[in-house]
Design a protein around this motif. Structure first.
Motif, PDB file in Angstrom:
ATOM      1  N   THR A  81       0.825  -1.201   0.000  1.00  0.00           N
ATOM      2  CA  THR A  81       0.000   0.000   0.000  1.00  0.00           C
ATOM      3  C   THR A  81       0.859   1.252   0.000  1.00  0.00           C
ATOM      4  O   THR A  81       1.913   1.299   0.647  1.00  0.00           O
ATOM      5  N   LEU A 102      -0.701   4.146   0.762  1.00  0.00           N
ATOM      6  CA  LEU A 102      -1.449   5.060   1.623  1.00  0.00           C
ATOM      7  C   LEU A 102      -0.921   4.974   3.053  1.00  0.00           C
ATOM      8  O   LEU A 102      -0.916   3.897   3.658  1.00  0.00           O
ATOM      9  N   ASP A 110      -2.165   6.004   5.885  1.00  0.00           N
ATOM     10  CA  ASP A 110      -3.105   5.612   6.935  1.00  0.00           C
ATOM     11  C   ASP A 110      -3.499   4.141   6.853  1.00  0.00           C
ATOM     12  O   ASP A 110      -4.114   3.598   7.771  1.00  0.00           O
ATOM     13  N   GLU A 111      -3.164   3.460   5.741  1.00  0.00           N
ATOM     14  CA  GLU A 111      -3.468   2.041   5.614  1.00  0.00           C
ATOM     15  C   GLU A 111      -2.360   1.144   6.135  1.00  0.00           C
ATOM     16  O   GLU A 111      -2.603  -0.033   6.409  1.00  0.00           O
ATOM     17  N   ARG A 112      -1.146   1.669   6.248  1.00  0.00           N
ATOM     18  CA  ARG A 112      -0.017   0.805   6.587  1.00  0.00           C
ATOM     19  C   ARG A 112      -0.208   0.066   7.906  1.00  0.00           C
ATOM     20  O   ARG A 112       0.061  -1.140   7.974  1.00  0.00           O
ATOM     21  N   ASP A 125      -9.619  -1.726  -3.722  1.00  0.00           N
ATOM     22  CA  ASP A 125     -11.008  -1.269  -3.808  1.00  0.00           C
ATOM     23  C   ASP A 125     -11.273  -0.405  -5.039  1.00  0.00           C
ATOM     24  O   ASP A 125     -12.380   0.111  -5.214  1.00  0.00           O
ATOM     25  N   THR A 168      -9.929   2.486  -5.742  1.00  0.00           N
ATOM     26  CA  THR A 168      -9.693   3.918  -5.521  1.00  0.00           C
ATOM     27  C   THR A 168      -8.251   4.194  -5.099  1.00  0.00           C
ATOM     28  O   THR A 168      -7.919   5.317  -4.734  1.00  0.00           O
ATOM     29  N   GLY A 215      -6.923   2.433  -2.610  1.00  0.00           N
ATOM     30  CA  GLY A 215      -6.853   1.853  -1.278  1.00  0.00           C
ATOM     31  C   GLY A 215      -7.266   0.392  -1.283  1.00  0.00           C
ATOM     32  O   GLY A 215      -7.258  -0.274  -2.326  1.00  0.00           O
ATOM     33  N   HIS A 216      -7.614  -0.120  -0.121  1.00  0.00           N
ATOM     34  CA  HIS A 216      -7.976  -1.526   0.019  1.00  0.00           C
ATOM     35  C   HIS A 216      -9.216  -1.665   0.896  1.00  0.00           C
ATOM     36  O   HIS A 216      -9.509  -0.786   1.717  1.00  0.00           O
TER      37      HIS A 216
END
Length: 376
Positions: free
Chosen positions: A238, A240, A242-244, A333, A335, A337-338
């Motif tokens: 990823t 992103l 905030d996703e990590r 997803d 966009t 992200g996931h």
């Protein structure tokens, strides 16, 4: 004693003036004359020296002859005379014996002759000799930089370092994968390529030690090296920030349950090594999923044998303190992200949605390619 009376005529005549006093025998002494001469010369010499020092100080501090911005490279081992020659030849100080002498004397007066640092210096118009001295002593050289993106392989980093036009020298020692910290590094002209790599390595060691000290206690990674391996996978899964932590949480949950990581980037690294992220690959083939590959986390248990790149600070922080969830799966997803899932059934539904998104995107591309161009 009685004064003899004068005649009327004599009384009218003025009395003669007394003669000059006889010079002292001490004044006529040659030693006294020599001492007086020495004192006079000393006074004159001190006055002259004071005038010269005043003139030199004023000249040392006043605005210089430079008319426009100039960059001067001071090489290592140039010495005071070499530095003076370089400055005068480029018009930073006046090209005259007097000005060069004042510059040299000023540097020595301040006891800075051995403190001048090599580097590339930028001087503004009118810079004074004193300001030049301050810059050279403090090492206020022009700085350059090289930026390393997060997740790059060591080979990619080395290629960028080699291509930098300001760095010098050859790379004599190749760091291992995962040993370098992706960041922006500044350096002065004259810095070697090996020195920049050593700076990256030292930064990684320092940061990793700090992160390891404040990690969660129940992690399934048992060493800083394993933390880097898992962080390199998170980095590639990823982009992103905030996703990590959540992606890291999925992998931590899988390791705790003895589930395979099943990370696609590990397959690519096993196939292509340091060239993996230069390949234009959007999907993994079924044959590659089943291929014998020591980095293939669909086929091996636990972590791969080494990092698949050089993870950044955020990815390592995420592994050290992952999100506390029950997530075991994630898929794109559409966009950037996931979407995450706790069960395989939820994950399968998310995968189905992603496949539909992929089909829609392909159809949109095909329609755009086949649609005839309109004329104005």
């Amino acid at each position: 004693m009685r004064i003899k009376p004068k005649s009327p005529r004599e009384a009218l005549q003025p009395e003669p003036a007394p003669g000059p006093p006889q010079r002292s025998r001490h004044v006529r002494n040659p030693l006294v004359i020599l001492v007086n001469m020495i004192i006079s010369l000393a006074v004159i010499g001190l006055a002259t020296l004071g005038g010269v020092l005043y003139f030199g100080k004023e000249k040392f501090e006043e605005a210089g002859p430079l008319q426009e911005d100039a960059t001067v490279v001071i090489s290592s081992g140039a010495g005071l005379s070499g530095i003076t020659d370089r400055l005068s030849s480029q018009g930073v100080i006046e090209d005259s014996l007097i000005d060069e002498w004042i510059f040299n004397l000023g540097i020595r007066f301040y006891k800075n002759a051995t403190k001048l640092k090599a580097g590339e210096y930028a001087f503004a118009p009118g810079v004074s000799m004193q300001e030049i001295m301050t810059d050279l002593v403090e090492g206020n050289a022009v700085t350059h930089s090289v930026t390393v993106p997060e997740g790059w392989t060591t080979a990619q980093i080395i290629e960028r370092v080699r291509a930098h036009p300001v760095l010098s020298g050859e790379i004599t020692e190749i760091p291992r994968e995962g040993d370098l910290l992706p960041e922006t590094y500044t350096f002065a002209r004259g810095t070697t390529r090996q020195e920049v790599l050593e700076q990256m390595k030292a930064a990684q060691e320092k940061l990793l030690a700090e992160i390891w000290e404040r990690r969660s206690e129940d992690l399934p990674v048992t060493s800083p090296e394993e933390l880097v391996i898992l962080a390199s996978i998170v980095e590639k899964e990823t982009a992103l920030a905030d996703e990590r932590p959540r992606v890291a949480g999925v992998f931590v949950n899988r390791l705790n349950r003895n589930m395979r990581l099943q990370s696609d980037p590990t397959i690519l690294y096993g196939l292509y090594g340091s060239e993996a992220w230069l390949k234009d690959r959007s999907a993994i083939k079924q044959s590659e999923l089943k291929a014998d590959n020591k980095y293939n986390t669909y086929q091996i248990d636990g972590l791969p044998p080494g990092p698949i790149g050089n993870p950044g600070r955020a990815a390592m922080e995420a592994v050290a303190n992952p999100s506390r969830t029950k997530d075991l799966y994630f898929v794109a997803d559409g966009t950037g992200g996931h979407v995450f899932a706790e069960t395989y059934e939820q994950h399968q539904e998310n995968v189905r949605k992603w496949r539909q998104i992929e089909r829609d995107l392909r159809e949109a591309e095909q329609n755009a390619q086949t649609q005839p161009a309109t004329s104005n």
